[in-house]
Design an enzyme around this catalytic site. Structure first.
Site, short mmCIF file in Angstrom:
data_model
loop_
_atom_site.label_atom_id
_atom_site.label_comp_id
_atom_site.label_asym_id
_atom_site.label_seq_id
_atom_site.Cartn_x
_atom_site.Cartn_y
_atom_site.Cartn_z
N LEU A 37 19.75 40.65 -3.10
CA LEU A 37 19.04 41.86 -3.53
C LEU A 37 20.01 42.93 -4.02
O LEU A 37 20.01 44.07 -3.56
CB LEU A 37 18.15 42.40 -2.40
CG LEU A 37 16.99 41.52 -1.95
CD1 LEU A 37 16.20 42.18 -0.83
CD2 LEU A 37 16.08 41.17 -3.13
N THR A 102 30.98 35.98 -7.51
CA THR A 102 29.62 35.46 -7.37
C THR A 102 29.42 34.17 -8.17
O THR A 102 28.96 33.16 -7.63
CB THR A 102 28.60 36.51 -7.82
OG1 THR A 102 28.72 37.68 -7.01
CG2 THR A 102 27.18 35.97 -7.72
N THR A 135 23.73 29.45 -19.28
CA THR A 135 23.40 30.27 -20.44
C THR A 135 23.97 29.66 -21.72
O THR A 135 24.99 28.94 -21.68
CB THR A 135 23.96 31.69 -20.25
OG1 THR A 135 23.84 32.44 -21.46
CG2 THR A 135 25.45 31.64 -19.89
N ASP A 136 23.36 29.99 -22.85
CA ASP A 136 23.91 29.57 -24.13
C ASP A 136 25.20 30.31 -24.47
O ASP A 136 25.96 29.88 -25.34
CB ASP A 136 22.89 29.77 -25.26
CG ASP A 136 22.37 31.19 -25.39
OD1 ASP A 136 22.83 32.08 -24.63
OD2 ASP A 136 21.50 31.43 -26.26
N GLU A 137 25.50 31.38 -23.76
CA GLU A 137 26.69 32.18 -24.06
C GLU A 137 27.99 31.43 -23.77
O GLU A 137 29.05 31.83 -24.27
CB GLU A 137 26.66 33.51 -23.30
CG GLU A 137 25.52 34.41 -23.73
CD GLU A 137 25.60 35.80 -23.13
OE1 GLU A 137 26.72 36.34 -23.02
OE2 GLU A 137 24.54 36.34 -22.76
N TYR A 161 31.58 37.57 -18.33
CA TYR A 161 30.35 36.94 -17.84
C TYR A 161 30.26 35.49 -18.28
O TYR A 161 30.09 34.57 -17.46
CB TYR A 161 29.12 37.71 -18.32
CG TYR A 161 27.85 36.89 -18.26
CD1 TYR A 161 27.38 36.42 -17.03
CD2 TYR A 161 27.14 36.56 -19.41
CE1 TYR A 161 26.22 35.64 -16.97
CE2 TYR A 161 25.99 35.79 -19.35
CZ TYR A 161 25.53 35.33 -18.13
OH TYR A 161 24.40 34.56 -18.07
N SER A 164 32.77 33.20 -16.68
CA SER A 164 32.47 32.85 -15.29
C SER A 164 31.36 31.81 -15.22
O SER A 164 31.37 30.92 -14.37
CB SER A 164 32.08 34.11 -14.50
OG SER A 164 30.85 34.65 -14.93
N LYS A 165 30.38 31.89 -16.12
CA LYS A 165 29.32 30.89 -16.14
C LYS A 165 29.86 29.54 -16.62
O LYS A 165 29.47 28.49 -16.12
CB LYS A 165 28.17 31.35 -17.04
CG LYS A 165 27.37 32.50 -16.48
CD LYS A 165 26.68 32.17 -15.16
CE LYS A 165 25.55 31.19 -15.34
NZ LYS A 165 24.81 30.96 -14.06
#
Length: 355
Positions: A37, A102, A135-137, A161, A164-165
């Site tokens: 949260l 994360t 993600t597509d990124e 971002y 990291s993905k």
């Protein structure tokens, strides 16, 4: 079919929509949400399923090994659906550390706990799946005229971002190939719809119009994205979980490329039409003078471009449609209009407005 699901990030935008969809389609399964949260998670997103006896919620960090291990032991999960992630590119530019913590270390902790629970020495083979939502990124940026990304594209992330993905994707793939953990990955294009955080483009535009405030547009606003209604996104994810091949990745897209300026313009036009057709809205939002005048586009203001802003994303989702027989219904305009109506209702908290 899986009976005990752990859904990380289930109070977030796509996660909460997926929870509602999964419980409706699979009413005899047990679902546990693990969500810290943070700014992106909101218990209000789960209001529609709050009374479902098959749903339980745990507030906690995916990086907390003791907590995650105890949940595996208590619930005996056979499927993990991993949405939890830091996902806002601007925030990753300002605070990259939390994205690594994360998205990379948190994902690794989940994989380790899943491996230890499902594949410990002497364990009998059992049905299990670790599904990772990406993600597509991770594929980087396309130039005009280049073919859309397929699952075979090389990774070329350009922001903290997306980097990291990409790292978390590689970890999932490595756990499948090294330890034979059953995994799957989906690369999703830009989603929109109910419960999306107001920092994102469409809800930000809607709220700006309702408040008669500036609609900020990065640079020239000609960045191109593939947009998909979140209800279709979660249907695709469910299809991958229930029908997809283990160890495979699937692109989730709509083949609906739009520049940011085009999307903002369409949102403005639909808002103007709603205000023109409904005088009650004009009374409810007296400050929304531009919408009442049919001139919401006049609120658009170009601001300095984001650092490292990718120019174009486009998804080739042929594998999803051909291999898993997935198709979508409804027009983009209808989906966008439904989204606008939802955000207006949330903005007012007055359910009597007929829009």
């Amino acid at each position: 079919m899986y009976k005990q699901l752990l859904i990380t990030g289930g109070a977030g935008f796509i996660g909460s929509n997926f929870v509602a969809h999964w419980l409706a389609q699979h009413p005899h399964t047990q679902v546990t949400i693990l969500d810290l949260l943070t700014y992106a998670g909101n218990m209000a997103n789960l209001q529609s399923v709050a009374d479902n006896p098959n749903l339980s919620f745990v507030r906690g960090d995916i990086g907390d090994k003791a907590l995650v291990s105890s949940l595996f032991a208590e619930k005996d999960f056979d499927c993990v659906v991993h949405f939890a992630a830091e996902s806002h590119v601007d925030r990753s530019i300002e605070e990259p550390d939390i994205f690594l913590k994360t998205n990379v270390l948190g994902t690794h902790n989940l994989l380790e706990c899943a491996k230890q629970h499902w594949l410990y020495p002497g364990a009998k083979p059992r049905t299990h799946l670790f599904h990772h939502v990406s993600t597509d990124e991770v594929f980087g940026s396309l130039q005009p005229g280049e073919s859309p990304f397929t699952e075979e594209n090389n990774y070329k992330p350009n922001s903290p971002y997306s980097a990291s993905k990409a790292a978390s994707d590689h970890l999932v793939r490595a756990y499948h190939n090294t330890y034979q953990l059953n995994t799957s990955i989906c690369h999703c294009c830009n989603a929109f719809g109910p419960h999306q955080h107001t920092e994102k483009l469409i809800p930000k535009t809607i709220h700006a119009i309702l408040s008669n405030k500036t609609i900020p547009v990065y640079g020239d606003g000609l960045q191109i994205r593939d947009w998909m209604y979140v209800h279709h996104t979660v249907e695709a994810i469910e299809r991958i979980i229930t029908k997809g091949e283990k160890g495979e990745a699937y692109n989730v897209g709509y083949n609906q490329e739009k520049t940011n300026m085009t999307l903002i313009g369409e949102t403005c036009s639909l808002m103007d039409k709603l205000f023109a057709d409904n005088t009650q809205l004009q009374r409810q939002f007296p400050e929304a003078t531009k919408a009442a005048e049919g001139k919401s586009k006049e609120l658009i203001s170009h601001v300095e471009d984001r650092l490292g802003h990718d120019r174009r994303y486009a998804i080739n989702a042929n594998k999803l449609s051909a291999h898993l027989n997935f198709s979508q219904t409804g027009s983009f305009e209808e989906n966008l209009l439904d989204t606008i109506r939802w955000f207006i209702q949330q903005h007012t908290k007055v359910s009597t407005i007929d829009i």
